[in-house]
Write an enzyme that holds these catalytic residues in place. Structure first.
Site, PDB file in Angstrom:
ATOM      1  N   ASP A 228     -36.639  11.379 -54.926  1.00 27.80           N
ATOM      2  CA  ASP A 228     -36.944  10.115 -55.615  1.00 27.80           C
ATOM      3  C   ASP A 228     -37.746   9.195 -54.699  1.00 27.80           C
ATOM      4  O   ASP A 228     -38.707   8.534 -55.120  1.00 27.80           O
ATOM      5  CB  ASP A 228     -35.664   9.435 -56.145  1.00 27.80           C
ATOM      6  CG  ASP A 228     -34.481   9.588 -55.218  1.00 27.80           C
ATOM      7  OD1 ASP A 228     -34.579  10.345 -54.229  1.00 27.80           O
ATOM      8  OD2 ASP A 228     -33.445   8.937 -55.455  1.00 27.80           O
ATOM      9  N   ASP A 252     -43.310  20.996 -58.757  1.00 28.25           N
ATOM     10  CA  ASP A 252     -44.054  20.958 -60.015  1.00 28.25           C
ATOM     11  C   ASP A 252     -44.371  19.494 -60.370  1.00 28.25           C
ATOM     12  O   ASP A 252     -45.512  19.127 -60.667  1.00 28.25           O
ATOM     13  CB  ASP A 252     -43.172  21.603 -61.103  1.00 28.25           C
ATOM     14  CG  ASP A 252     -43.921  21.869 -62.389  1.00 28.25           C
ATOM     15  OD1 ASP A 252     -45.147  21.691 -62.411  1.00 28.25           O
ATOM     16  OD2 ASP A 252     -43.269  22.253 -63.382  1.00 28.25           O
TER      17      ASP A 252
END
Ligand code: NAD
Length: 367
Positions: A228, A252
């Site tokens: 994050d 990804d």
């Protein structure tokens, strides 16, 4: 050198961008005295239409017999394409997962480099009054984690419930870490390992193995960062990163984020490598069904992927550099596909809009 290249044009804009990249490789072959033989194979939606499956065994055999694979993109618009009425393991994307597995491609390299000519397209604000400037590469683990673990949907106590499983073993983590540290040694010698070690067991193992590998590379600076925080840092200060190494799903998502801060997803190449020199090279973006067949796609990501193919699979550094210089040259001359045109009308006037095929021809002409 005689190069045997398996070519997957694929779906959507795939055939247009692959044609442009093939033209550039043709110019390289001519200039430097190489020969290229393409072995065309079908994968994705076009293979479903022809053979009923997204990837045939014959296609895998052909790919394995070549020195590298050059790929456009696969897939259609899931909202309208009949391919998406099929079960998940029969859809176009299943072909991509299968070929990566069959070819043992475990390391996905995605450079995110901001060309100075496109600095105005970078959505990040200038820093200390200067245009942004960054050059990072994301090394994504490609064959493990959530995308390859067991999954099921079932009814539990009358409630529809879905489960995906993330699995990593120490060997998978060690080999991708080794790839990342080796790449960092050839760059600015910094590795940032991304995980979610405050929550996930797979991430805690990831961190342990990463630390052990880092000890073998004392010349490379090493740090851990939570995913994050990494997502935030990429838009706050991408300049701080050199090599980012991470697991499959985090990679990804972060690589798409990194691609957009370079101005357009149409600029970013990618290489998927296994043991040895074999690799699959494709743009980071998808098949863009919304613009397919209009000759307006940006072929540069595929052309830069072809440069990576020359460098990593055939060891042709000089030729790879020539492709990258030719790309730089068209940008310097103001040639822009639609996605690269500046929003500001005054800035746009300084550019020359070109089609996909014209961009390919102009880059080939500058080799
Ligand atoms: P996408 O990358 O295809 O498109 C996202 C947006 O970017 C679209 O607006 C598109 O027009 C634009 N865009 C993408 N490439 C461009 C280019 N070269 N030049 C100009 N504009 C470009 O992503 P999506 O719409 O989420 O997915 C479309 C299909 O592609 C889906 O079927 C998806 O599964 C597939 N896909 C394939 C791959 C692959 O082949 N490796 C990767 C991602 C998505």
């Amino acid at each position: 050198m005689d190069m045997n290249i398996a070519r997957i044009c694929g779906d959507g804009i795939g055939p247009e961008i692959t044609a442009a990249a093939s033209g550039v490789l043709g110019a390289i072959a001519l200039k430097y005295g190489h020969s290229i033989t393409y072995h065309d194979i079908l994968m994705g939606g076009c293979s479903i239409d022809r053979y009923g499956v997204p990837l045939t065994e014959e296609a895998v055999r052909t790919a394995k017999s070549c020195g590298a694979v050059l790929m456009g993109s696969i897939g259609g618009d899931p909202a309208v394409s009949p391919w998406y009425q099929l079960p998940p393991d029969k859809r176009p994307e299943a072909g991509l997962l299968a070929i990566r597995r069959e070819l043992g491609l475990y390391a996905n390299l995605r450079p995110a480099y901001l060309f100075p000519e496109l600095a105005a397209s970078c959505p990040l604000a200038a820093r200390d009054g200067k245009p942004r400037s960054f050059d990072l590469i994301i090394v994504r683990e490609l064959t493990g984690g959530l995308y390859f673990g067991a999954r099921r949907t079932e009814t539990v106590n009358g409630v529809l419930t879905a489960t995906d499983t993330a699995v990593y073993n120490e060997n998978e983590i060690r080999r991708i870490m080794k790839s990342a540290f080796e790449i960092a040694r050839r760059r600015r010698k910094k590795v940032t390992s991304v995980d979610k070690a405050n929550v996930l067991d797979t991430s805690r193992l990831w961190r342990k193995i990463a630390a052990a590998q880092a000890a073998d590379y004392p010349d490379v600076r090493f740090e851990n960062i939570l995913v994050d925080n990494c997502a935030m840092q990429l838009v706050r200060e991408p300049e701080q990163f050199d090599v980012i190494v991470t697991e499959n799903m985090f990679g990804d998502i972060l690589s798409d984020e990194a691609s957009m801060i370079t101005g357009s997803i149409g600029m970013l190449p990618s290489a998927s490598l296994g043991e040895g020199s074999f690799g699959l090279y494709e743009p980071s973006h998808g098949s863009a069904p919304d613009i397919a067949g209009k000759n307006i796609a940006n072929p540069i990501a595929t052309i830069l992927s072809a440069a990576m193919l020359l460098r990593y699979s055939f060891g042709l550094q000089r030729e790879a550099d020539a492709v990258e210089h030719a790309v730089r040259s068209v940008l310097t001359d103001g040639l822009r596909t639609a996605d690269l045109l500046p929003k500001d009308p005054e800035e746009a006037k300084k550019c020359r809009p070109v089609t996909c095929s014209e961009m390919g021809e102009q880059i080939a002409a500058r080799i």
